[in-house]
Scaffold this active site. Structure first.
Site, PDB file in Angstrom:
ATOM      1  N   HIS A  70      -3.203  -0.650   6.253  1.00  9.48           N
ATOM      2  CA  HIS A  70      -3.204   0.133   5.018  1.00  9.48           C
ATOM      3  C   HIS A  70      -3.720  -0.704   3.852  1.00  9.48           C
ATOM      4  CE1 HIS A  70      -1.725   2.298   1.487  1.00  9.48           C
ATOM      5  NE2 HIS A  70      -1.537   3.356   2.258  1.00  9.48           N
ATOM      6  N   LEU A  71      -3.174  -1.890   3.677  1.00  7.60           N
ATOM      7  CA  LEU A  71      -3.589  -2.899   2.691  1.00  7.60           C
ATOM      8  C   LEU A  71      -3.277  -2.533   1.239  1.00  7.60           C
ATOM      9  CD1 LEU A  71      -7.023  -4.159   4.096  1.00  7.60           C
ATOM     10  CD2 LEU A  71      -4.726  -5.048   4.507  1.00  7.60           C
ATOM     11  N   ASP A  72      -2.630  -1.407   0.992  1.00  8.70           N
ATOM     12  CA  ASP A  72      -2.274  -1.075  -0.393  1.00  8.70           C
ATOM     13  C   ASP A  72      -0.949  -0.317  -0.437  1.00  8.70           C
ATOM     14  OD1 ASP A  72      -2.658  -1.130  -3.125  1.00  8.70           O
ATOM     15  OD2 ASP A  72      -3.842   0.719  -3.171  1.00  8.70           O
ATOM     16  N   LEU A  73      -0.014  -0.760   0.384  1.00 12.54           N
ATOM     17  CA  LEU A  73       1.295  -0.130   0.425  1.00 12.54           C
ATOM     18  C   LEU A  73       2.103  -0.554  -0.802  1.00 12.54           C
ATOM     19  CD1 LEU A  73       2.746   1.731   2.478  1.00 12.54           C
ATOM     20  CD2 LEU A  73       3.877  -0.305   3.373  1.00 12.54           C
ATOM     21  N   ASN A 113       2.372   4.745  -3.936  1.00 14.81           N
ATOM     22  CA  ASN A 113       1.671   5.381  -2.818  1.00 14.81           C
ATOM     23  C   ASN A 113       2.625   5.981  -1.790  1.00 14.81           C
ATOM     24  OD1 ASN A 113      -0.830   4.808  -3.854  1.00 14.81           O
ATOM     25  ND2 ASN A 113      -1.108   2.933  -2.696  1.00 14.81           N
TER      26      ASN A 113
END
Length: 202
Positions: A96-99, A103
């Site tokens: 995911h890299l943007d948890l 979000n």
């Protein structure tokens, strides 16, 4: 005024999202173009982001933190083995890299939904052109390998972000001090993390 790069990033995000099938990931119904402009049809969620809930109510009850933590772990477990296709190439596993709390949505019906796969990257190919682009995502939640480019991201990268989220839910305090991106990064570089046991009795 979208650029070609933002256009491609938009379609990458939602083409991946449309192939995911998990009760705790927001549903993407359709992605397309209308008069040259990209659009998306997606599940409508009535509720609040976890960021809003943390801001208003944190520290959250330990039982709620545990329940949310288990659900988010199941989402990451699914992402590790999910299959999808990009540019006619099949992949297994997604980062995911943007948890982060903004979000994660909590619906009025009690469902938890993870969204925003704009930085998502196939697990097998986290490095583009021989080097991973560091400095992406949120300084408050991104793992060191994402923020500083210290290593290649893998399944532990999203687990780091989850740890930061749990820390914040339980303590009501950001994992790293600082009111700006620059001050947060400086706090991280100076190892400014306060142990959880010093700020909570839960």
């Amino acid at each position: 005024n979208h650029t070609r790069e933002s256009f491609e990033r938009f379609f990458k995000e939602f083409r991946i999202g449309a192939q995911l099938n998990h009760p705790n990931i927001i549903v993407v119904h359709h992605v397309g173009q209308w008069h040259g402009l990209p659009y998306i049809e997606m599940e409508k969620i009535s509720g609040f982001s976890l960021a809003e809930i943390i801001t208003q109510f944190a520290p959250l009850p330990s039982g709620l933190c545990t329940a949310l933590g288990i659900i988010l772990c199941k989402v990451l477990e699914y992402l590790e083995v999910c299959t999808f296709e990009l540019k006619k190439k099949k992949y297994t596993g997604l980062l995911h890299l943007d948890l982060k709390p903004s979000n994660i949505l909590l619906s009025d019906l009690g469902a938890i939904k993870v969204m925003d796969f704009g930085l998502a990257t196939p697990l097998q190919e986290p490095v583009a052109n021989g080097k991973f682009l560091s400095g992406i995502g949120s300084p408050q939640y991104s793992a060191p390998e994402v923020q500083f480019g210290t290593d290649t991201p893998d399944i532990r990268t999203d687990i780091f972000s989850l740890g930061c989220i749990l820390y914040e839910m339980i303590s009501g305090t950001k994992t790293f001090s600082g009111s700006t991106s620059e001050s947060v990064i400086e706090s991280r570089r100076s190892d400014g993390l306060v142990p959880l046991r010093k700020i909570t009795k839960n």
